[in-house]
Design a protein around this motif. Structure first.
Motif, PDB file in Angstrom:
ATOM      1  N   ILE A   1       0.840  -1.205   0.000  1.00 13.49           N
ATOM      2  CA  ILE A   1       0.000   0.000   0.000  1.00 13.49           C
ATOM      3  C   ILE A   1       0.869   1.247   0.000  1.00 13.49           C
ATOM      4  N   ARG A   2       1.949   1.206   0.794  1.00 14.88           N
ATOM      5  CA  ARG A   2       2.852   2.378   0.852  1.00 14.88           C
ATOM      6  C   ARG A   2       3.554   2.583  -0.493  1.00 14.88           C
ATOM      7  N   TRP A   3       4.016   1.504  -1.115  1.00 19.21           N
ATOM      8  CA  TRP A   3       4.654   1.627  -2.432  1.00 19.21           C
ATOM      9  C   TRP A   3       3.656   2.145  -3.461  1.00 19.21           C
ATOM     10  N   ARG A   4       2.451   1.634  -3.382  1.00 21.30           N
ATOM     11  CA  ARG A   4       1.397   2.063  -4.315  1.00 21.30           C
ATOM     12  C   ARG A   4       1.150   3.562  -4.188  1.00 21.30           C
ATOM     13  N   LYS A   5       1.077   4.042  -2.951  1.00 17.70           N
ATOM     14  CA  LYS A   5       0.849   5.460  -2.696  1.00 17.70           C
ATOM     15  C   LYS A   5       1.995   6.304  -3.239  1.00 17.70           C
ATOM     16  N   LEU A   6       3.230   5.817  -3.071  1.00 11.80           N
ATOM     17  CA  LEU A   6       4.397   6.546  -3.575  1.00 11.80           C
ATOM     18  C   LEU A   6       4.370   6.642  -5.100  1.00 11.80           C
ATOM     19  N   ILE A   7       3.997   5.553  -5.771  1.00  8.52           N
ATOM     20  CA  ILE A   7       3.957   5.569  -7.239  1.00  8.52           C
ATOM     21  C   ILE A   7       2.843   6.481  -7.737  1.00  8.52           C
ATOM     22  N   VAL A   8       1.703   6.450  -7.058  1.00  8.47           N
ATOM     23  CA  VAL A   8       0.613   7.364  -7.426  1.00  8.47           C
ATOM     24  C   VAL A   8       1.087   8.806  -7.292  1.00  8.47           C
ATOM     25  N   GLY A   9       1.820   9.098  -6.242  1.00  3.90           N
ATOM     26  CA  GLY A   9       2.339  10.456  -6.052  1.00  3.90           C
ATOM     27  C   GLY A   9       3.317  10.859  -7.135  1.00  3.90           C
ATOM     28  N   LEU A  10       4.225   9.964  -7.483  1.00  2.00           N
ATOM     29  CA  LEU A  10       5.195  10.252  -8.546  1.00  2.00           C
ATOM     30  C   LEU A  10       4.491  10.451  -9.882  1.00  2.00           C
ATOM     31  N   LEU A  11       3.528   9.596 -10.163  1.00  2.00           N
ATOM     32  CA  LEU A  11       2.800   9.678 -11.425  1.00  2.00           C
ATOM     33  C   LEU A  11       1.974  10.952 -11.492  1.00  2.00           C
ATOM     34  N   SER A  12       1.407  11.362 -10.374  1.00  2.00           N
ATOM     35  CA  SER A  12       0.570  12.564 -10.364  1.00  2.00           C
ATOM     36  C   SER A  12       1.394  13.810 -10.659  1.00  2.00           C
ATOM     37  N   ILE A  13       2.632  13.857 -10.136  1.00  2.00           N
ATOM     38  CA  ILE A  13       3.514  14.998 -10.408  1.00  2.00           C
ATOM     39  C   ILE A  13       3.851  15.054 -11.887  1.00  2.00           C
ATOM     40  N   ALA A  14       4.234  13.901 -12.449  1.00  2.00           N
ATOM     41  CA  ALA A  14       4.598  13.866 -13.865  1.00  2.00           C
ATOM     42  C   ALA A  14       3.411  14.206 -14.759  1.00  2.00           C
ATOM     43  N   GLU A  15       2.244  13.645 -14.430  1.00  2.00           N
ATOM     44  CA  GLU A  15       1.033  13.916 -15.221  1.00  2.00           C
ATOM     45  C   GLU A  15       0.650  15.394 -15.143  1.00  2.00           C
ATOM     46  N   ALA A  16       0.848  15.997 -14.002  1.00  2.00           N
ATOM     47  CA  ALA A  16       0.463  17.395 -13.816  1.00  2.00           C
ATOM     48  C   ALA A  16       1.222  18.305 -14.767  1.00  2.00           C
ATOM     49  N   TYR A  17       2.516  18.062 -14.914  1.00  2.27           N
ATOM     50  CA  TYR A  17       3.328  18.945 -15.762  1.00  2.27           C
ATOM     51  C   TYR A  17       3.149  18.655 -17.252  1.00  2.27           C
ATOM     52  N   ILE A  18       2.588  17.476 -17.565  1.00  2.90           N
ATOM     53  CA  ILE A  18       2.250  17.202 -18.958  1.00  2.90           C
ATOM     54  C   ILE A  18       0.908  17.849 -19.303  1.00  2.90           C
ATOM     55  N   ASP A  19      -0.055  17.727 -18.386  1.00  3.01           N
ATOM     56  CA  ASP A  19      -1.400  18.253 -18.629  1.00  3.01           C
ATOM     57  C   ASP A  19      -1.470  19.771 -18.511  1.00  3.01           C
ATOM     58  N   PHE A  20      -0.540  20.342 -17.752  1.00  2.78           N
ATOM     59  CA  PHE A  20      -0.538  21.800 -17.549  1.00  2.78           C
ATOM     60  C   PHE A  20       0.835  22.358 -17.914  1.00  2.78           C
ATOM     61  N   PRO A  21       1.111  22.476 -19.208  1.00  2.00           N
ATOM     62  CA  PRO A  21       2.448  22.888 -19.683  1.00  2.00           C
ATOM     63  C   PRO A  21       2.838  24.299 -19.256  1.00  2.00           C
ATOM     64  N   ASP A  22       1.889  25.102 -18.825  1.00  2.00           N
ATOM     65  CA  ASP A  22       2.250  26.451 -18.373  1.00  2.00           C
ATOM     66  C   ASP A  22       3.118  26.394 -17.109  1.00  2.00           C
ATOM     67  N   ASP A  23       2.923  25.349 -16.320  1.00  2.00           N
ATOM     68  CA  ASP A  23       3.732  25.175 -15.115  1.00  2.00           C
ATOM     69  C   ASP A  23       4.914  24.277 -15.465  1.00  2.00           C
ATOM     70  N   MET A  24       5.944  24.860 -16.043  1.00  2.00           N
ATOM     71  CA  MET A  24       7.081  24.087 -16.525  1.00  2.00           C
ATOM     72  C   MET A  24       7.830  23.444 -15.359  1.00  2.00           C
ATOM     73  N   LEU A  25       8.268  22.203 -15.577  1.00  2.00           N
ATOM     74  CA  LEU A  25       9.037  21.484 -14.570  1.00  2.00           C
ATOM     75  C   LEU A  25      10.482  21.980 -14.605  1.00  2.00           C
ATOM     76  N   THR A  26      10.944  22.571 -13.522  1.00  2.00           N
ATOM     77  CA  THR A  26      12.309  23.096 -13.466  1.00  2.00           C
ATOM     78  C   THR A  26      13.300  21.946 -13.324  1.00  2.00           C
ATOM     79  N   LEU A  27      14.589  22.253 -13.556  1.00  2.00           N
ATOM     80  CA  LEU A  27      15.633  21.229 -13.437  1.00  2.00           C
ATOM     81  C   LEU A  27      15.691  20.687 -12.018  1.00  2.00           C
ATOM     82  N   GLY A  28      15.540  21.575 -11.049  1.00  2.00           N
ATOM     83  CA  GLY A  28      15.561  21.144  -9.648  1.00  2.00           C
ATOM     84  C   GLY A  28      14.420  20.203  -9.327  1.00  2.00           C
ATOM     85  N   GLU A  29      13.224  20.515  -9.852  1.00  2.00           N
ATOM     86  CA  GLU A  29      12.050  19.669  -9.605  1.00  2.00           C
ATOM     87  C   GLU A  29      12.198  18.321 -10.308  1.00  2.00           C
ATOM     88  N   LEU A  30      12.788  18.350 -11.513  1.00  2.00           N
ATOM     89  CA  LEU A  30      13.021  17.113 -12.262  1.00  2.00           C
ATOM     90  C   LEU A  30      14.007  16.216 -11.508  1.00  2.00           C
TER      91      LEU A  30
END
Length: 464
Positions: free
Chosen positions: A163-192
């Motif tokens: 369950i903990r691993w699942r939650k971590l992957i959902v969190g990682l995927l949500s961050i990546a999906e967010a910056y694809i779906d909302f290109p105005d909020d560019m992912l900085t090098l530090g965030e990447l």
């Protein structure tokens, strides 16, 4: 896969082993469970979840069949999530056969398929998939350590980790999906970099568990110990000492053991598969040569190799070249110098052997000089083997993942996490994370796009 149970099915099965016993339990689950008691003329008043003693009769002849304890579990508090009736009948074969025959004659019942009660419980959210699988491990446990591992899994330790691993992957995927779906909020090098660091952290945790897969499998199926050596060095004697029976023929005639003799025992609470092998020597005997070839395979299959030597005859040590050639890299190697009662200075022989092994850079775990004729020395050999076998048991913070399906799933998940780190393009990185999420979701339940989007939007500020 289609559902096994339709909404109107009522199933039954013998839930205890078939055979003579004090009590046998027949379980009935489904909407018509209580109807069975009416048709079998059970006259006593039924109170949910309370044992009631009464008589059961044949539906057709009204002949008394047995006096039984009946327990009714309403679907809100039953194992399956359906109405359940348990008949605790006398465990005679004739009684069991008669009850099953009566139930099979009722056209509103059918015999349950393998695992169907637990499958229904899973479909009715009464039990998780991980818990259902751990139940099989618990039922199949033969040794104390198998039971300990299985009960930890059944108690939810492993599921909590998933369950903990699942939650971590959902969190990682949500961050990546967010910056694809909302290109105005560019992912900085530090965030990447932070995203990659989080992926690396999760990957490292998965791989630390994957490293224990071989030991976990050995723990559940049996730790394989192969006893290797020349002819007449005491291999079969050691086999009989460990198995506490005359498993192998012991004789002064060389080449008595021509095949791999196997037996399974429990040692210090662990399942152990012992293999007594044909002795290595030069021979023209076709059958003996076949036995020696099987000895080489036994070394390849072994988790622990016990190399037996006659301390009075150490002129030919080529057996170590054979062991080095055929054993697995991670195999434990124990060297037993037997028959020290035949020599005056066994310590000297032991030191000479150790010097030889060091000179050829042979990896071994221990060398023990002994005489298998002496009970005290027998105990020393057993204690040495036990100490190595116990290294296969890793309790504490590391959960032993013993289910092969789980192992394969986590290896695939690890593969996709590793791939995501190698991708520079965010879209490709995200795709690998999706694959990883699908794999981990298979252990508990699929990770849906709605779940990812919920995570995405829950991290946004109200006005965004």
């Amino acid at each position: 896969m289609s559902k096994i149970l339709s909404q109107n099915d009522t199933i039954y099965a013998l839930s205890t082993c078939y055979g003579k016993a004090g009590v046998a339990i027949v379980r009935i689950s489904g909407p018509e469970a209580l109807r069975v008691l009416h048709d079998m003329q059970f006259a006593k008043r039924i109170v949910p979840r309370m044992a009631t003693l009464g008589k059961l009769y044949d539906c057709l002849s009204s002949e008394l069949v047995d006096e039984a304890i009946v327990i009714y579990f309403p679907k809100t508090s039953s194992y399956t999530g359906e109405d359940v009736v348990e008949l605790q009948i006398h465990g005679g074969i004739a009684v069991i056969n008669k009850i099953i025959s009566i139930l099979s004659s009722l056209n509103y019942l059918r015999l349950a398929r393998n695992g169907e009660f637990t499958r229904i419980a899973l479909e009715n959210d009464k039990i998780s998939l991980a818990k259902a699988e751990s139940l099989i491990e618990l039922i199949n446990s033969e040794t104390e350590h198998q039971r300990k591992v299985a009960i930890r899994h059944y108690n939810g330790d492993l599921e909590e980790m998933y369950i903990r691993w699942r939650k971590l992957i959902v969190g990682l995927l949500s961050i990546a999906e967010a910056y694809i779906d909302f290109p105005d909020d560019m992912l900085t090098l530090g965030e990447l970099n932070k995203l990659d660091q989080d992926i690396e952290s999760l990957l490292a945790e998965l791989q630390s568990n994957i490293a224990f897969f071989d030991k976990a499998n050995a723990l559940m199926s049996g730790i394989t110990i192969s006893i290797i050596g020349a002819t007449n060095v005491g291999k079969s004697t050691l086999m009989n000492i460990l198995s506490k029976s005359d498993t192998s023929i012991v004789s002064n005639v060389e080449g008595t053991t021509r095949d791999v003799v196997k037996t399974k025992i429990e040692l210090c609470g662990l399942p152990i598969i012992i293999q007594d092998t044909a002795g290595f020597r030069e021979t023209d005997d076709v059958v003996e040569i076949m036995g020696i070839d099987k000895s080489k395979k036994a070394m390849r299959d072994a988790d622990i190799v016990v190399v037996m030597l006659d301390v009075s005859n150490l002129t030919d040590l080529s057996i170590f070249l054979q062991v080095e050639k055929f054993k697995k890299t991670e195999t434990y190697v124990l060297v037993v110098l037997n028959k020290i009662d035949k020599v005056d200075n066994s310590d000297h022989s032991e030191l000479q052997l150790i010097k030889y092994l060091d000179s050829i850079n042979f990896r071994y775990n221990n060398v023990l000089a002994t005489s298998l004729k002496l009970e005290q020395d027998q105990s020393e050999v057993i204690n040495l083997i036990e100490s190595v076998a116990k290294e296969f048991v890793q309790f504490g913070d590391v959960n032993m993942i013993t289910n092969i399906r789980h192992q394969n799933t986590l290896q695939d998940c690890s593969y996709h996490l590793k791939n995501s780190l190698s991708k520079e393009a965010l879209e490709l990185k995200t795709e690998e994370l999706r694959y990883a999420a699908k794999e981990i979701g298979g252990l508990l339940g699929d990770i849906t796009m709605e779940e990812v989007l919920d995570e995405v939007f829950s991290s946004f500020c109200i006005g965004k």
